[in-house]
Design an enzyme around this catalytic site. Structure first.
Site, PDB file in Angstrom:
ATOM      1  CG  ASP A  54      46.581  42.362  -6.711  1.00 26.73           C
ATOM      2  OD1 ASP A  54      45.369  42.103  -6.808  1.00 26.73           O
ATOM      3  OD2 ASP A  54      47.474  41.500  -6.802  1.00 26.73           O
ATOM      4  CD  GLU A  84      42.652  41.855  -4.194  1.00 32.23           C
ATOM      5  OE1 GLU A  84      41.922  41.183  -4.941  1.00 32.23           O
ATOM      6  OE2 GLU A  84      43.897  41.761  -4.215  1.00 32.23           O
TER       7      GLU A  84
END
EC number: 2.4.1.18
Length: 667
Positions: A327, A382
């Site tokens: 993330d 991401e």
């Protein structure tokens, strides 16, 4: 194995003191020209425009090699280094004594407290060791049992599945995986959700919000305990069983890992762990994220590397995850964290002083170690910036990820549905968004993820059909124009994204059947309501509602991909993107995709170009009755190609195969 008892152990932190660890990087400008990146030539063959930044790639690669050499010399290699979770934290010894070890360089004293000592803050002090380490030994009880009760058992039956050639991801959150207004459990997910995922044809699960976080409404992005699976869903054993059952079904399980930042909590998090404003993090302001209100790691610190790399190894070993979705990569890659910065694609944005090479090398190191120790491990980044070579091997000078998320695609679909009438859709722009990705770097395409469903936005189905979903989704009544349009576009958007958008595909749980509304966790602003923090799987189980028709299409879309393998094939050849007709045609993996997005016009005897001559038959039809369509195409029809010669201005003759007599109906 690591041990956690029924009590919660808490460290008492000292007041802030002046001592800090400071790392400085060695300047290697004089050495860079002599550095050789083994596979760099392959990277340049794919993208010669990276040649001016060769020195940046060499510097990054040299930093990686230096880090690996230091690990070898100081720790005996990265294998031992990443097993530090077996020596840090709390460990049970053969005699049932408990050994505690922590790194808190600025602390003046450290104590252990919990149920076992009636939360006496000073009865069990740690002993200070060198290099900021602290240790404590708790002898066993009189009955020889551990001083802190523990009942966790390790149970693994099934081996990890092999890495699939086509990656179809079901993004999921355990806590909302139930129609009931409560926090659902690991066991509920195992029993009730895994069979649905298997039936739908997804071969990989991406589990969100598993790392322990104190604030449920943070969606798992404010981590307070990195070496703990969230207890609000159940026990560690129950999570292990979930993963094991998934493996028995041939499904991989990825962890949504948050190493880009950490919670600012001081009572139950890493913040001010040793009393200082740094320790695991940079000192403010560099160590704070202004938008996320969280702390940022100091990736140049040896002990931070030990902590984070061991954390990855711990999740792989203790719970047998199959990889990670990293993330917040954009925040890590740049000193500006992407705040107030737009990325135009100019290569100068990805190199130079704005790049945080400490965190970049950490990501290279993570991928190198994970893929060396676990060859079938999958890592997904991401990143919204488009960093070149993000998904190329570290031996080429890349960062080593297997996939990146194609984050522009869902934004494009939401923008279209918010701002444009059907007749104003720009077909060329849609195709460009779906195909605009770096060659040789795998992308995971998706029409919507958890981001699009969060409060402030809503699911694609709700954008398409809105309040009519409450009253007009019955298959026992004729479809209204809004429901008809919404049903057809929901299927077409997903299939177009699936077929054209990447080398992997992702769906957020519930969206496969057109989940209504949005996602909102219990918080003060909604009176702690769970109404929107659930997935209404009951809707798809009601045969008289049209949700089961969308579910069936999603299932058969995945099963068709599993048969023909277009995600693992080279990028599609787009033969038509007709603005007036609103038609898109492309070939991929010997499969011909034809889309008619025109709001009112159907076409008969429409000719389209194909790469492979021969006979074609319909294999998947969004207009089929079982999918909520109108059944206007005869699936027994056989379509044959014919050669067509094109004469162009260079006087060169080009031969094409053309499929005759194709019928396409309006949405």
């Amino acid at each position: 194995m690591s041990v956690l008892g029924a009590c919660q152990c808490q460290c008492i932190r000292a007041a802030a003191v002046g001592a800090r660890l400071v790392s400085t990087g060695e300047t290697m400008a004089d050495q860079e020209d002599n550095v050789t990146i083994p596979g760099y030539s392959r990277l340049l063959q794919m993208d010669p425009y990276l040649k001016p930044y060769e020195r940046d790639f060499k510097r990054r690669y040299e930093l990686l090699q230096k880090q690996l050499l230091q690990l070898e010399e100081a720790e005996g290699g990265f294998d031992l280094f990443t097993r530090s979770y077996k020596t840090f934290g709390v460990q049970r010894r053969p005699d049932n004594s408990l050994f505690f070890k922590e790194w808190a360089p600025a602390a003046e004293a450290l104590f252990l407290t919990g149920d076992f000592n009636n939360w006496d803050k000073f009865s069990h002090p740690y002993t200070k060791k060198e290099f900021g380490k602290w240790e404590l030994i708790l002898p066993p009880k009189h009955d020889k049992s551990p001083a802190v009760d523990h009942n966790t058992k390790l149970k693994q039956i099934h081996p990890r599945p092999k890495k699939p050639t086509s990656l179809r991801i079901y993004e999921a959150h355990v806590g909302i995986a139930s129609p009931e207004g409560k926090i659902a459990s690991y066991t509920n997910f195992t029993i009730n959700v895994l069979p649905r995922i298997k039936d739908l044809g997804y071969n990989c699960i991406q589990l969100m919000a598993v790392m322990e976080h104190a604030y449920y409404a943070s969606f798992g992005y404010q981590i307070t305990s990195f070496f703990a699976a969230s207890s609000r869903y159940g026990t560690p054993d129950e999570l292990k069983q979930l993963i094991d059952v998934a493996h028995s079904l041939g499904i991989l399980v990825l962890l949504d890992v948050v190493h880009s930042h950490a919670s600012k909590n001081t009572e139950d998090g890493l913040n001010q762990f040793d009393g200082s404003d740094s320790c695991f993090f940079h000192s403010p302001p560099r160590g704070e994220h202004s938008l996320w209100d969280s702390r940022l790691f100091n990736y140049s610190s040896w002990e931070v590397l030990r902590f984070l790399l061991s954390n990855l190894r711990w999740w792989m070993e203790e719970y047998r995850f199959d990889g990670f979705r990293f993330d917040g990569i954009t925040s890590m890659l740049y000193h500006h964290h992407g705040i107030g910065t737009g990325f135009s694609g100019d290569y100068s944005e990805y190199f130079g002083l704005q790049v945080d090479e400490d965190s970049l090398v950490y990501l290279m190191l993570s991928n190198h170690i994970l893929h060396t120790l676990y060859p079938d491990c999958i890592t997904i980044a991401e990143d919204v910036s488009g960093m070149p070579a993000l998904c190329r091997g570290v031996e080429e000078g890349g960062l080593g990820f297997d996939y990146r998320l194609a984050m522009a695609i869902p934004d494009k679909w939401i923008q279209i549905l918010k701002e444009l009438k059907d007749e104003d859709w720009n077909i060329g722009n849609i195709v460009h968004t779906l195909t605009n990705r770096r060659y040789g770097e795998n992308c995971v395409a998706y029409a919507e993820s958890h981001d699009q469903a969060l409060v402030g936005d809503k699911s694609l189905a709700f954008w398409l059909m809105d309040k009519e979903m409450y009253t007009n989704m019955s298959s026992m009544i004729p479809m209204t124009p809004i429901i008809d349009r919404g049903m057809q576009l929901h299927k077409m958007i997903r299939l177009l994204t699936h077929g054209l958008g990447g080398e992997g595909y992702l769906n957020f749980m519930g969206n496969e059947f057109g989940h209504p509304e949005w996602l909102d966790f219990p918080r003060e602003g909604n009176n702690q309501s769970y109404h929107y923090a659930r997935r209404q799987f009951n809707l798809v189980d009601m045969d008289h509602l049209r949700y089961c028709q969308l579910y069936a299409f999603d299932r058969d879309m995945n099963r068709t991909e599993d048969k023909y393998g277009w995600l693992a094939a080279p990028p599609a050849f787009v033969s038509a993107k007709h603005e007036e007709d609103k038609v898109i045609v492309f070939d991929r993996a010997n499969v011909l995709f034809i889309f008619n997005f025109h709001p009112s016009k159907s076409f008969q005897d429409y000719r389209v170009a194909v790469e492979v001559p021969g006979k074609y038959k319909i294999k998947l039809d969004s207009d089929a009755v079982q999918y909520g369509g109108h059944g206007r195409l005869d699936h027994n029809t056989e379509f044959f190609t014919e050669p067509l010669f094109l004469y162009i201005h260079t006087e060169k003759v080009t031969k094409l195969s053309v499929l005759k007599n194709v019928s396409m109906h309006t949405k």
